[in-house]
Design a protein around this motif. Structure first.
Motif, short mmCIF file in Angstrom:
data_model
loop_
_atom_site.label_atom_id
_atom_site.label_comp_id
_atom_site.label_asym_id
_atom_site.label_seq_id
_atom_site.Cartn_x
_atom_site.Cartn_y
_atom_site.Cartn_z
N ASN A 124 0.81 -1.21 0.00
CA ASN A 124 0.00 0.00 0.00
C ASN A 124 0.85 1.27 0.00
O ASN A 124 0.39 2.33 -0.46
N VAL A 125 2.05 1.19 0.55
CA VAL A 125 2.90 2.37 0.60
C VAL A 125 4.36 1.94 0.43
O VAL A 125 4.80 0.96 1.02
N LEU A 126 5.07 2.65 -0.42
CA LEU A 126 6.47 2.32 -0.66
C LEU A 126 7.32 2.65 0.56
O LEU A 126 8.11 1.81 1.03
N PHE A 127 7.16 3.85 1.08
CA PHE A 127 7.79 4.27 2.34
C PHE A 127 7.04 5.51 2.80
O PHE A 127 6.24 6.11 2.07
N ARG A 128 7.29 5.91 4.04
CA ARG A 128 6.64 7.11 4.56
C ARG A 128 7.55 7.75 5.60
O ARG A 128 8.45 7.10 6.15
N SER A 180 22.45 4.98 2.33
CA SER A 180 23.48 5.08 1.29
C SER A 180 22.87 5.06 -0.11
O SER A 180 23.53 5.41 -1.08
N SER A 181 21.62 4.59 -0.22
CA SER A 181 20.93 4.56 -1.50
C SER A 181 19.43 4.54 -1.23
O SER A 181 19.00 4.45 -0.08
N THR A 182 18.65 4.64 -2.28
CA THR A 182 17.19 4.60 -2.13
C THR A 182 16.67 3.18 -1.95
O THR A 182 15.48 2.98 -1.70
N ASN A 183 17.56 2.20 -2.04
CA ASN A 183 17.13 0.79 -1.98
C ASN A 183 18.21 0.01 -1.25
O ASN A 183 19.25 -0.33 -1.84
N MET A 184 17.99 -0.25 0.03
CA MET A 184 19.00 -0.93 0.85
C MET A 184 18.57 -2.35 1.18
O MET A 184 17.39 -2.59 1.48
N PRO A 185 19.48 -3.31 1.13
CA PRO A 185 19.13 -4.68 1.54
C PRO A 185 19.03 -4.79 3.07
O PRO A 185 19.85 -4.21 3.80
N ALA A 206 15.86 -18.82 11.49
CA ALA A 206 15.53 -18.67 10.08
C ALA A 206 15.75 -17.22 9.67
O ALA A 206 15.61 -16.31 10.50
N GLU A 207 16.10 -17.01 8.39
CA GLU A 207 16.35 -15.66 7.88
C GLU A 207 15.51 -15.44 6.63
O GLU A 207 15.14 -16.38 5.93
N ALA A 208 15.23 -14.16 6.37
CA ALA A 208 14.52 -13.77 5.15
C ALA A 208 15.00 -12.39 4.74
O ALA A 208 15.13 -11.48 5.58
N GLU A 209 15.28 -12.22 3.46
CA GLU A 209 15.80 -10.96 2.96
C GLU A 209 14.67 -10.09 2.41
O GLU A 209 13.65 -10.59 1.94
N SER A 210 14.89 -8.78 2.45
CA SER A 210 13.95 -7.83 1.87
C SER A 210 14.72 -6.56 1.52
O SER A 210 15.96 -6.54 1.56
N ARG A 211 13.99 -5.49 1.17
CA ARG A 211 14.62 -4.22 0.82
C ARG A 211 14.02 -3.09 1.66
O ARG A 211 12.82 -3.11 2.00
N PHE A 212 14.86 -2.12 2.00
CA PHE A 212 14.40 -0.93 2.71
C PHE A 212 14.45 0.23 1.72
O PHE A 212 15.51 0.57 1.18
N MET A 213 13.27 0.83 1.49
CA MET A 213 13.15 1.87 0.47
C MET A 213 13.13 3.25 1.12
O MET A 213 12.64 3.43 2.24
N GLY A 214 13.67 4.24 0.41
CA GLY A 214 13.71 5.60 0.91
C GLY A 214 13.61 6.60 -0.22
O GLY A 214 13.59 6.23 -1.41
N PRO A 215 13.60 7.90 0.11
CA PRO A 215 13.51 8.94 -0.93
C PRO A 215 14.82 9.08 -1.70
O PRO A 215 15.87 8.59 -1.27
N ARG A 216 14.71 9.73 -2.85
CA ARG A 216 15.90 9.96 -3.67
C ARG A 216 16.88 10.84 -2.91
O ARG A 216 16.49 11.84 -2.30
N LEU A 217 18.15 10.47 -2.95
CA LEU A 217 19.17 11.23 -2.22
C LEU A 217 19.41 12.56 -2.91
O LEU A 217 19.43 12.66 -4.14
N ARG A 218 19.62 13.59 -2.12
CA ARG A 218 19.90 14.92 -2.65
C ARG A 218 21.37 15.12 -2.93
O ARG A 218 22.22 14.57 -2.25
#
Length: 470
Positions: free
Chosen positions: A368-372, A438-443, A458-470
């Protein structure tokens, strides 16, 4: 002058129409006894105990072996498997295939003759036929007789036994997918849902038709194994064969007569080997794809040899090399290759099963939301965490997230308590100060660990999303 190609009529004068499909001749196998018959009875008894008995075993408060499709859980005694473990089934099927290849190269079609479900259930149905309609000659006579009260009663009794055996077989099979202790009473009280009733009916009719009516036709036309077995065989493969050097020439004679003086071999041409064969072939014609390796002809022939005071083994388990007087090589490259691959795969399978984690973790981003932006200016991502306790006892777990030291996870409880075989789904908020991105898409990696046993994790990978860096 035009040239013509001369045409010559080569059609035989007495040519007759030949039908493409021959009418099936019903086979009435004769009863017999012997060593291999006893071995088969012991094997069938063990397989029946395994098939019908395992479904009734309990493991704690559930069925020991239960493939619970609605819950997407597959219980095998103490182990519980999930759909993501489905690759193990493929692995197991490959092992079974190589096991069949190994057995075929070594001993021919012993699987077909002793343990194939089609063969086993066909023998059970033939036993019911013998009990209700009599021995071979009586059954042949009954087939030719007009329908009367005696024939109707015998046929009705036979088909009743067939249907009972088919129904019990079907209930047991469906009982591996629906708890059998509830399925059986529900079936007889008609308190059963439509799909379960359909599958019980389907497998009842499949067993009834395959083992009762089609029998050897399944082996001839439906099973591919008989067709490609010749590719697996070599001249050192154990097969059931008739020894023509010893048996020919055939002919009847009285007991005590020296066959050499009569110019005969040991075969008295009694056709007992044909009469006991469940596929109706004459083994004396050589190796045939219809032969299922059941050794019925071996037992029957040995019994005749005993009565004639001749040595046993006119029909026996042997090899083509042995029949031609050459040496049989039991250890050969193909057999050793299949054996080595089989051992390696079984070892890998066992290691994979034993290393399976007792907890599974699945992470999905909230779509529902990429990030906030959260209070304080932090960037927040929302994840849906799914946890499944695959062990047979309740456990508490610790959930953590890795990817940056400043990641902060918002969870209502530090410990997550789950009962045995319980699923848990919950949202998790993860925040990070934008200055550390460090980027808009972090592991990032989520990890769950049992409080009482750090090895259960147990482990599971995903991505952490953020705004475009200035």
């Amino acid at each position: 002058m035009s040239k013509k190609i001369p045409v010559k009529n080569v059609t035989p004068g007495d040519a007759q129409a030949v039908e493409l499909y021959a009418k099936r001749e019903k086979i009435h196998p004769r009863s017999y006894t012997g060593l291999f018959h006893k071995i088969r009875l012991l094997g069938v008894g063990f397989l029946f105990l395994l098939y019908f008995g395992t479904a009734w075993l309990q493991w704690g408060d559930r069925q020991a072996v239960l493939f619970d499709l609605p819950a997407r859980q597959f219980h095998v005694f103490s182990a519980t498997f999930q759909p993501e473990d489905f690759f193990l089934l493929s692995f197991l099927l490959i092992i079974c295939a190589f096991g069949l290849f190994f057995i075929t190269v070594f001993a021919g079609r012993v699987w077909c003759g002793y343990t194939c479900p089609q063969t086993v259930w066909t023998w059970i149905f033939m036993w019911a036929e013998k009990v209700t309609e009599g021995e071979r000659n009586a059954r042949i006579k009954l087939d030719k007789a007009p329908m009367d009260a005696n024939k109707l009663a015998r046929r009705s009794a036979k088909h009743s036994i067939w249907l009972v055996v088919s129904l019990v077989t079907a209930l047991t099979f469906v009982g591996y997918f629906t708890p059998i202790r509830q399925l059986v009473p529900d079936t007889f009280t008609l308190d059963i849902d439509g799909w379960t009733l359909f599958w019980v009916f389907f497998f009842t009719m499949a067993t009834y038709i395959n083992a009762g009516w089609m029998r050897e036709q399944v082996c001839f036309y439906m099973c591919p194994y008989g067709r490609f077995q010749s590719v697996m065989f070599d001249k050192d493969t154990l097969i059931i064969a008739y020894d023509p050097r010893r048996g020919e020439a055939r002919g009847a004679r009285k007991k005590g007569v020296d066959p050499a003086e009569e110019g005969l071999g040991d075969c008295i041409d009694c056709t007992m080997c044909v009469q006991v064969c469940p596929t109706g072939i004459d083994i004396r014609d050589g190796l045939q794809y219809e032969c299922i390796g059941c050794a019925a002809c071996v037992d029957a022939c040995d019994d005749i040899m005993d009565k004639m005071d001749y040595p046993r083994g006119l029909i026996s388990y042997t090899t083509e090399h042995n029949l031609s007087g050459e040496k049989t090589h039991m250890l050969r490259p193909r057999l050793l290759g299949y054996g080595a691959l089989l051992v390696i795969m079984m070892g890998l399978f066992a290691a994979t099963v034993t290393s399976l984690s007792k907890v599974s973790l699945d992470v999905a981003r909230d779509r529902n939301v990429l990030f906030r932006e959260a209070n304080g200016g932090n960037i927040e991502n929302v994840y849906i965490i799914r946890i499944f306790n695959k062990s047979q006892e309740p456990r508490s777990f610790m959930l953590s997230v890795e990817g940056h030291p400043e990641l902060r996870m918002n969870l209502q409880a530090d410990r997550l308590s789950l009962d045995a075989n319980e699923h848990l789904q919950l949202p998790v908020n993860v925040q990070l100060d934008p200055q550390f991105m460090s980027s808009t898409n972090m592991p990032v990696e989520f990890r769950i660990t049992a409080v009482d046993d750090p090895d259960i994790t147990a482990e599971a990978e995903s991505r952490f999303m953020g705004p475009r860096l200035r």
